[in-house]
Design an enzyme around this catalytic site. Structure first.
Site, PDB file in Angstrom:
ATOM      1  CB  THR A 136      -0.870   0.042   1.278  1.00 45.55           C
ATOM      2  OG1 THR A 136      -1.377  -1.251   1.554  1.00 45.55           O
ATOM      3  CG2 THR A 136      -2.013   1.017   1.141  1.00 45.55           C
TER       4      THR A 136
ATOM      5  N   GLY B 205      -9.595  -4.920  -0.030  1.00 42.10           N
ATOM      6  CA  GLY B 205      -9.055  -4.776   1.315  1.00 42.10           C
ATOM      7  C   GLY B 205      -9.483  -3.476   1.961  1.00 42.10           C
ATOM      8  CG  ASP B 206      -6.830  -1.780   4.897  1.00 42.57           C
ATOM      9  OD1 ASP B 206      -6.251  -2.622   4.186  1.00 42.57           O
ATOM     10  OD2 ASP B 206      -6.221  -0.873   5.472  1.00 42.57           O
TER      11      ASP B 206
ATOM     12  CB  THR C 288       0.451  -0.176   4.957  1.00 41.05           C
ATOM     13  OG1 THR C 288       1.158  -1.264   4.344  1.00 41.05           O
ATOM     14  CG2 THR C 288       1.301   0.410   6.071  1.00 41.05           C
ATOM     15  N   GLY C 289      -1.481  -3.015   5.770  1.00 38.23           N
ATOM     16  CA  GLY C 289      -1.379  -4.294   6.457  1.00 38.23           C
ATOM     17  C   GLY C 289      -2.412  -5.275   5.972  1.00 38.23           C
TER      18      GLY C 289
ATOM     19  N   GLY D 123      -5.546  -6.398   5.314  1.00 31.19           N
ATOM     20  CA  GLY D 123      -6.741  -5.587   5.180  1.00 31.19           C
ATOM     21  C   GLY D 123      -7.967  -6.095   5.888  1.00 31.19           C
TER      22      GLY D 123
END
Length: 323
Positions: free
Chosen positions: A183, A213-214, A233-234, A236
């Site tokens: 991200t 995702g998120d 960032t991870g 999601g």
């Protein structure tokens, strides 16, 4: 400590989940240079008295154009060998927001997310509809080949082979957390004390079924209000379940927590307890910020009123404010 109103600030990330074993010296140099370019682009807007939204947009556009990061040109491939892009942006002063998901031919998804915010009555548009809206608003769509990089193509081939191997062995394919990472994001505090946040991604390698995702979800991967701005960032799915970006800012707003305590609590406590991992950048209206992450590395950087960019990848001490 309060930051002076004439001391704007920009904080960015290029994704958590960076591992030393996967990063060559040349790749690290290229990533650092791209981060510095993004910081300078955003700072130029702030130094010219432009609003935080302009700085966020400028910085993320540079990161989307850099093939080193999983966003825009460097986006990963989905299961069908296509690039599927998501992005969102939010203005803390007005609470206006825009997002796009699942677009294939938009060169800079962050610009389209901003257009959704400013030129429509909606917050999120997806797929073909988002691209139709883009054309109606003067965007030139690019050929999907623009997003192809050999590195990302080979990542897909390895993922497909791992999938085939697991199927042949009759076992479920278990993906590491880093498979869900990749991200870019930016947060800005402008000379009027207003905040903005934005995030952009290519999603996860070999994703299927239109998975999102998120990153394009307001409150999960992106949030900005009068006191706080966050870009995540991870993994999601866990950020969505936790409403991670909003949760950090809620703790600042409702509990009076510092930006460091709030972001550390969500990213390095709540998310791992639930089974996820990753990182985030968080910026408060008083000019303090935090960059928590629980992976080996996270591309990140900041730039203050002096115009000097600061970037880092792996875990080293970093200052939290400009004074």
């Amino acid at each position: 400590m309060l930051v002076a109103l004439d001391s704007p600030l920009l904080v960015i990330h290029g994704g958590a989940g960076v591992e030393r074993a996967d990063l060559s010296a040349d790749d690290e140099v290229a990533a650092r240079l791209a981060l510095e370019s993004a910081l300078r682009a955003g700072h130029k807007e702030l130094a010219g008295g432009k609003p935080a939204l302009d700085a966020v947009t400028a910085a993320i556009t540079v990161l989307e154009d850099a093939p080193q990061f999983n966003a825009g040109r460097g986006a990963v491939f989905n299961h069908d060998g296509k690039n599927e892009l998501d992005s969102s942006i939010m203005d803390g002063a007005s609470h206006k927001a825009g997002a796009v998901a699942g677009v294939h031919r938009v060169k800079n998804p962050i610009l389209l997310a901003r257009a959704v915010m400013e030129k429509s009555r909606h917050v999120m548009m997806v797929g073909d509809g988002a691209e139709a809206f883009a054309v109606e608003n003067g965007f030139r769509l690019v050929d999907p080949s623009y997003f192809r990089t050999e590195k990302r193509w080979q990542q897909l081939q390895r993922a497909l082979q791992e999938e085939r191997n697991a199927k042949a062995q009759g076992v479920a394919l278990e993906l590491p957390g880093k498979a869900y990472f990749g991200t870019v994001g930016a947060l800005a505090l402008d000379s009027r004390g207003h905040l903005a946040a934005g995030t952009s991604t290519g999603g996860m390698t070999n994703k299927r079924y239109g998975r999102v995702g998120d990153s394009p979800i307001i409150g999960a991967g992106t949030w900005a209000d009068a006191r706080c701005a966050v870009s995540g960032t991870g993994w999601g799915e866990y950020y969505i379940r936790a409403s991670a970006a909003h949760e950090i800012c809620a703790r600042v707003r409702l509990s009076g927590q510092s930006i460091a305590r709030a972001s550390e609590g969500v990213i390095n406590d709540d998310i791992p307890k639930a089974g996820g991992d990753g990182g985030a950048i968080a910026l408060a209206s008083d000019g303090t910020w935090s960059m928590p992450f629980n992976t080996e590395g996270m591309y990140r950087g900041w730039i203050g009123s002096d115009g000097v960019p600061h970037v880092d990848v792996f875990r080293t001490p970093a200052p939290r404010n400009t004074r």
